[in-house]
Design a protein around this motif. Sequence first.
Motif, short mmCIF file in Angstrom:
data_model
loop_
_atom_site.label_atom_id
_atom_site.label_comp_id
_atom_site.label_asym_id
_atom_site.label_seq_id
_atom_site.Cartn_x
_atom_site.Cartn_y
_atom_site.Cartn_z
N ARG A 241 -9.95 -0.90 5.36
CA ARG A 241 -11.30 -0.66 5.91
C ARG A 241 -11.80 0.74 5.54
O ARG A 241 -12.97 0.92 5.18
N ALA A 242 -10.93 1.73 5.63
CA ALA A 242 -11.36 3.11 5.39
C ALA A 242 -11.61 3.41 3.92
O ALA A 242 -12.48 4.20 3.58
N SER A 243 -10.84 2.75 3.03
CA SER A 243 -10.90 3.12 1.61
C SER A 243 -11.70 2.15 0.75
O SER A 243 -12.23 2.54 -0.30
N GLY A 244 -11.74 0.88 1.17
CA GLY A 244 -12.36 -0.13 0.31
C GLY A 244 -11.54 -0.41 -0.94
O GLY A 244 -12.07 -0.87 -1.96
N ALA A 245 -10.24 -0.15 -0.87
CA ALA A 245 -9.37 -0.32 -2.04
C ALA A 245 -9.33 -1.78 -2.48
O ALA A 245 -9.29 -2.69 -1.65
N PRO A 246 -9.32 -2.04 -3.80
CA PRO A 246 -9.25 -3.42 -4.29
C PRO A 246 -7.83 -3.96 -4.45
O PRO A 246 -7.65 -5.12 -4.81
N VAL A 247 -6.81 -3.12 -4.18
CA VAL A 247 -5.44 -3.55 -4.44
C VAL A 247 -4.47 -2.76 -3.58
O VAL A 247 -4.70 -1.59 -3.25
N PHE A 248 -3.38 -3.46 -3.19
CA PHE A 248 -2.26 -2.83 -2.47
C PHE A 248 -0.99 -3.13 -3.27
O PHE A 248 -0.70 -4.28 -3.58
N VAL A 249 -0.22 -2.09 -3.60
CA VAL A 249 1.02 -2.25 -4.35
C VAL A 249 2.20 -2.12 -3.39
O VAL A 249 2.28 -1.13 -2.64
N CYS A 250 3.10 -3.11 -3.40
CA CYS A 250 4.21 -3.05 -2.46
C CYS A 250 5.48 -3.62 -3.08
O CYS A 250 5.44 -4.36 -4.07
#
Length: 478
Positions: A241-250
């Motif tokens: 929500r805070a960043s609007g990032a299009p991807v999460f790497v895990c």
Amino acid sequence: MQERSSVGELAEQLRRELDRYSPGGKLPSSRTLVERFRVSPVTVSRALAQLAAEGLVVTRPGAGAFRAPARTTPAPAGDTSWQEVALSAEGAAELVPRSVDASGVLVSLAAPPPGVIEFNGGYLHPSLQPERAMAAALSRAGRRPGAWGRPPMEGLAELREWFARGIGGSYTAAEVLITAGGQSALTTALRALAPPGAPVLVESPTYPGMLAIARAAGLRPVPVPVDPDGVKPVLLADAFRASGAPVFVCQPLFQNPTGAVLAPERRREVLRIAREAGAFVVEDDFVRRLVHEDAGPLPRPLAADDPDGVVVHVCSLTKATSPSFRVSALAARGPVLERLRAIQVVDTFFVPRPLQEAALELVGSPAWPRHLRAVATELKARRDAMTGALALHLPEIALPHVPSGGYHLWPRLPDGTDEAALTAAALRAGVAITPGRPYFSAEPPAPHIRLSFAAVAGTGEIAEGVRRLRTACDEVLG
């Protein structure tokens, strides 16, 4: 290891004796060198090849080895100072400068000095690598019909099918691309999923090589904390929500560096949160084949439980084989697959076919499951040896989580410990360790070190390495 040492020693001896011969002068025959130095013909051949690669010797088939002609005086160095201006000016126009800091990666790639115990390695010790099986697989692969021809751009169909079966779920060969190692696959994935300047959510702490990839692509890593059950879903949702990032790497399985495994209830939450954010999850499944003997059943990859194409899956054979066996896979479904394929083709064309054929030969041989069982047994023994030695010799270092897979531990140091000073003191004491700071994209909450137990020769070396680390801690911690 003895053969490699003999090659280096013989090459050094021959190097010292080269002044006895004029340029173009013939060196003693291979048979003479074998008898004189009491080494094998293979050792002589490799030593001469090393000197030839250095430009000191010229070998002529059927004639022997000769001292190379004298080298010409090198041209004076040019003036490259103009590049400082050019590269700085280039970065000034970018929203997020594409600075490339490879120091966190080099720590696990660079070989330590002789006599130093390698607690910082990122790959299996040669004694744990399936060298004979790989050599046999490569030999068989080279004789396959068409082995030296151009492979399909996506990779060999049989190899893609093998990776798809390993992922599980409803994945098929058509949704898999063969890539040249996990690092290359991660680079392709981030380039495909996030434009320069975009934020990308990462676990905190996380693999420094992934942070380097993101920054080199002009992306802004945004940390999401990890605990022994993996990434925290509430904080992940807040970060989206805070960043609007299009991807999460895990790394849901045996995360690097913490060793955490994403808990079952969190798996569903991670997929749901990403789907609601309209974002992708890049799953780096890097050590599934380095499970310990006591691990029990493993959870499936996230991709296996994702019918909607949220997950872009990365997996590799490299960690379970050799750093030079760089065969991995990218798996995805939906329109993103075409973008991944396009970037892969532009960057590398394809993975060399002989290596793909060798991978097929290796994983299809009876030696493959035997190798995995042997590694599982040995990694557990090494993990237990290291945890026991740490408890005995370094009780002030906390070890909140002991993983049942992977190849390292993540000890927390006493508050206020200077990681850099401890790393330097450890090297002076004869043991190479990895400081924790490069694993954080923001300020770390506490000092840590990462200790690998896979790159050493055995449990005896682990015990000695921890004793040396005790010496370093006495110097730094007081």
